[in-house]
Enzyme design. Structure first.
Site, PDB file in Angstrom:
ATOM      1  CE  LYS A  35     -40.338  18.619 -15.740  1.00  0.00           C
ATOM      2  NZ  LYS A  35     -39.512  18.216 -14.636  1.00  0.00           N
ATOM      3  CB  CYS A  36     -47.066  12.901 -18.425  1.00  0.00           C
ATOM      4  SG  CYS A  36     -48.710  12.233 -18.721  1.00  0.00           S
ATOM      5  CB  SER A  37     -50.932  13.630 -14.504  1.00  0.00           C
ATOM      6  OG  SER A  37     -51.680  13.152 -15.604  1.00  0.00           O
ATOM      7  CG  PHE A  38     -51.115   9.112 -17.106  1.00  0.00           C
ATOM      8  CD1 PHE A  38     -52.002   8.540 -16.208  1.00  0.00           C
ATOM      9  CD2 PHE A  38     -51.617   9.878 -18.150  1.00  0.00           C
ATOM     10  CE1 PHE A  38     -53.366   8.715 -16.348  1.00  0.00           C
ATOM     11  CE2 PHE A  38     -52.984  10.061 -18.292  1.00  0.00           C
ATOM     12  CZ  PHE A  38     -53.867   9.484 -17.390  1.00  0.00           C
ATOM     13  CB  SER A  39     -44.334  10.759 -15.178  1.00  0.00           C
ATOM     14  OG  SER A  39     -44.530  11.477 -13.978  1.00  0.00           O
TER      15      SER A  39
END
Length: 171
Positions: A35-39
């Site tokens: 769920k990370c913005s960097f995924s």
């Protein structure tokens, strides 16, 4: 010689994987979260893996819920997400902590041998990357914002050094 080979990790299927099996390979360790913005980096990491795997490159990914609770998945749902939805084929480990008293020993080693943002040893967010050479020694640490595609030169340089070492060993 101080290196990563004294550690073992638990793969997502529960199997223990001794890192000494990576001897002779260049490795990128990365803490990840679905769920990370960097995924979105997962796709580029997979491209790196596919491009360099046959040349002696490995990626080992560690899901981590320590930052913003961005890895809520557990067990089979965790494996299913990374294999089916994110479509990564590189080895995945069980969820770990990367900071604090219960941090995985590998990450304690990696942090002890490099500094991140503001010269701090602690990992600040998901998708921090650690590049290790074929002798198991930490070469570089990359911030979460560092895009995996920017690592081509560093990876190729290490792989070329490994190939030269193998050629000299044959002489």
């Amino acid at each position: 010689m101080d290196n990563i080979y004294r550690y073992s990790v638990q793969l997502i299927d529960g199997e223990t994987f001794p890192l000494k099996l990576l001897t002779g390979r260049t490795v990128l360790f990365v803490n990840i979260a679905s769920k990370c913005s960097f995924s979105s980096q997962l796709a580029t990491l997979e491209k790196l893996y596919q491009k360099y795997r046959s040349k002696g490159f490995e990626i080992i990914a560690f899901p981590c819920n320590q930052f913003g609770k961005n890895e809520p998945l557990e067990g089979e749902m965790l494996r299913e997400y990374y294999r089916s939805q994110a479509k990564v084929s590189f080895p995945l480990c069980q969820k770990v902590l990367v900071n604090g008293p219960d941090a995985h020993p590998l990450f304690n080693y990696l942090k002890a041998h490099t500094r991140g943002i503001a010269q701090n040893r602690a990992i600040k967010w998901n998708f921090t990357k650690f590049l290790v050479n074929s002798e198991g020694q930490l070469v570089s640490r990359y911030a979460p914002r560092t895009k995996p595609e920017s690592l081509h030169c560093a990876i190729e340089g290490l792989l070329e050094n490994e190939n030269r070492s193998v050629q000299f060993a044959k002489l």
